[in-house]
Design a protein around this motif. Structure first.
Motif, PDB file in Angstrom:
ATOM      1  N   VAL A 262      35.700  35.606 -22.775  1.00  0.00           N
ATOM      2  CA  VAL A 262      34.934  36.775 -23.217  1.00  0.00           C
ATOM      3  C   VAL A 262      35.799  38.027 -23.331  1.00  0.00           C
ATOM      4  O   VAL A 262      35.675  38.805 -24.276  1.00  0.00           O
ATOM      5  N   PHE A 263      36.689  38.250 -22.372  1.00  0.00           N
ATOM      6  CA  PHE A 263      37.405  39.523 -22.283  1.00  0.00           C
ATOM      7  C   PHE A 263      38.617  39.636 -23.204  1.00  0.00           C
ATOM      8  O   PHE A 263      39.287  40.666 -23.226  1.00  0.00           O
ATOM      9  N   ARG A 264      38.906  38.593 -23.969  1.00  0.00           N
ATOM     10  CA  ARG A 264      40.116  38.585 -24.803  1.00  0.00           C
ATOM     11  C   ARG A 264      40.236  39.831 -25.679  1.00  0.00           C
ATOM     12  O   ARG A 264      41.244  40.553 -25.630  1.00  0.00           O
ATOM     13  N   ASP A 265      39.231  40.110 -26.479  1.00  0.00           N
ATOM     14  CA  ASP A 265      39.361  41.163 -27.489  1.00  0.00           C
ATOM     15  C   ASP A 265      39.383  42.553 -26.875  1.00  0.00           C
ATOM     16  O   ASP A 265      40.142  43.432 -27.326  1.00  0.00           O
ATOM     17  N   GLU A 266      38.573  42.796 -25.843  1.00  0.00           N
ATOM     18  CA  GLU A 266      38.575  44.125 -25.237  1.00  0.00           C
ATOM     19  C   GLU A 266      39.880  44.382 -24.493  1.00  0.00           C
ATOM     20  O   GLU A 266      40.357  45.528 -24.431  1.00  0.00           O
ATOM     21  N   ASP A 267      40.492  43.316 -23.952  1.00  0.00           N
ATOM     22  CA  ASP A 267      41.761  43.487 -23.252  1.00  0.00           C
ATOM     23  C   ASP A 267      42.905  43.759 -24.225  1.00  0.00           C
ATOM     24  O   ASP A 267      43.771  44.598 -23.968  1.00  0.00           O
ATOM     25  N   VAL A 268      42.907  43.046 -25.346  1.00  0.00           N
ATOM     26  CA  VAL A 268      43.919  43.289 -26.372  1.00  0.00           C
ATOM     27  C   VAL A 268      43.770  44.706 -26.923  1.00  0.00           C
ATOM     28  O   VAL A 268      44.774  45.424 -27.106  1.00  0.00           O
TER      29      VAL A 268
END
Length: 318
Positions: A262-268
């Protein structure tokens, strides 16, 4: 989005283990007390330091909502009088976990670099929501910075670290420390951090109901953390750091995350914003990794690579 984007597959070595993991299905508020009780039975001081040359003691400090418990972990015995310090914030979606959850990652650095780790028992949502957890964590790291002499910590080697919800809280505390004039941090280690309460990225949709911590779980965690009556315009960037527009003057950052979580895009996106604001940041997106895969399947090839990369960065900054 009118159609769901195609989800990425999990790494084969991780996928085999996933069905065997004790992942709560259809997580809801009513389930939280039982899960917390179960966690406390297996995740505690005894299990955290078992088999490690590490000592543990507790300190009680005054926080914004009352007494806050800190666990202090040190290499035993130690040969260094001036050591690195790591302030650790545990994960659990802001609704689960305790100060021993995931701390084994940091204890490796306590052993290898003779660091001192302080881990905080912050108050969980929904019982305590809004800025309470952030302020408690800020109080904890201020205490640590004020006691570097008695803890044997070099004042220029104080790092903040957090995993998942703890990574989001660590990012928020780093912002608070900058804006309140201290304490000075040498680095921020954000492991698969929970940063954005909007929960509306492509990856949050791709993993809406797949993986260890899915989009539905994340929505529940944020509802609890924000409080039911929070309006969108009232969300503080200290609580949801993805909302921060100014990331200048922050310490160097390390961000790692799985490509299949889930957190992939917000972390990038957060890493990109840090770069744009002049903050040196190292980003790793591990192909096929689901949430906290390095803890769930520590002997997998992907986990070993993630641990080596993360530890190399920590060693560099400590």
């Amino acid at each position: 989005m009118s159609t769901l984007p195609q989800a990425l597959e999990f790494d084969p070595e991780l996928a085999v283990v996933l069905p065997k993991l004790p992942i709560p299905k259809d997580l809801n508020v009513a389930m939280l007390p039982a899960i917390r009780e179960g966690t406390a039975k297996v995740t505690n001081a005894t299990t955290a330091i078992q088999g490690k040359p590490v000592s543990h003691r507790e300190v009680m400090i005054d926080g914004p909502e009352g007494t806050v418990v800190l666990s202090i972990f040190e290499h035993s015995p130690t040969t260094r009088k001036s050591r690195p310090g790591i302030f650790y914030i545990h994960g659990g979606g802001r609704i689960l976990g305790n100060r021993f959850s995931g701390v084994g990652t940091v204890l490796e650095w306590v052993v290898n670099y003779e660091a001192v780790c302080v881990s905080i028992e912050y108050r969980l949502a929904p019982e305590f929501h809004g800025m309470i957890a952030v302020e408690e964590c800020y109080t904890g790291i201020k205490w640590m910075a004020s006691n570097v002499d008695s803890l044997g910590i070099h004042p220029s080697q104080l790092m903040i670290a957090g995993q998942s919800a703890g990574g989001g809280l660590a990012a928020g505390v780093a912002l608070l420390a900058r804006d309140r004039g201290g304490p000075a941090l040498c680095a921020q280690l954000l492991m698969c951090p929970q940063l954005d309460e909007r929960n509306n990225t492509v990856s949050s949709v791709q993993f809406l109901d797949r993986g260890i911590w899915n989009g539905k779980d994340n929505a529940l965690g944020w509802r609890c953390a924000l409080g039911e009556n929070t309006n969108e315009g009232e969300v503080s960037p200290y609580l949801a750091p993805a909302r921060a527009t100014d990331l200048t003057r922050l310490p160097p950052a390390y961000i790692d995350v799985g490509s299949s979580e889930v957190f992939r895009d917000e972390d990038v996106a957060y890493a990109q914003k840090l770069w744009q604001c002049g903050v040196q940041t190292e980003l790793h997106v591990w192909a096929g990794g689901y949430h906290v895969f390095d803890q769930m399947v520590p002997m997998s090839e992907l986990a070993r690579k993630a641990v080596v990369a993360r530890s190399a960065w920590v060693q560099k900054h400590l």
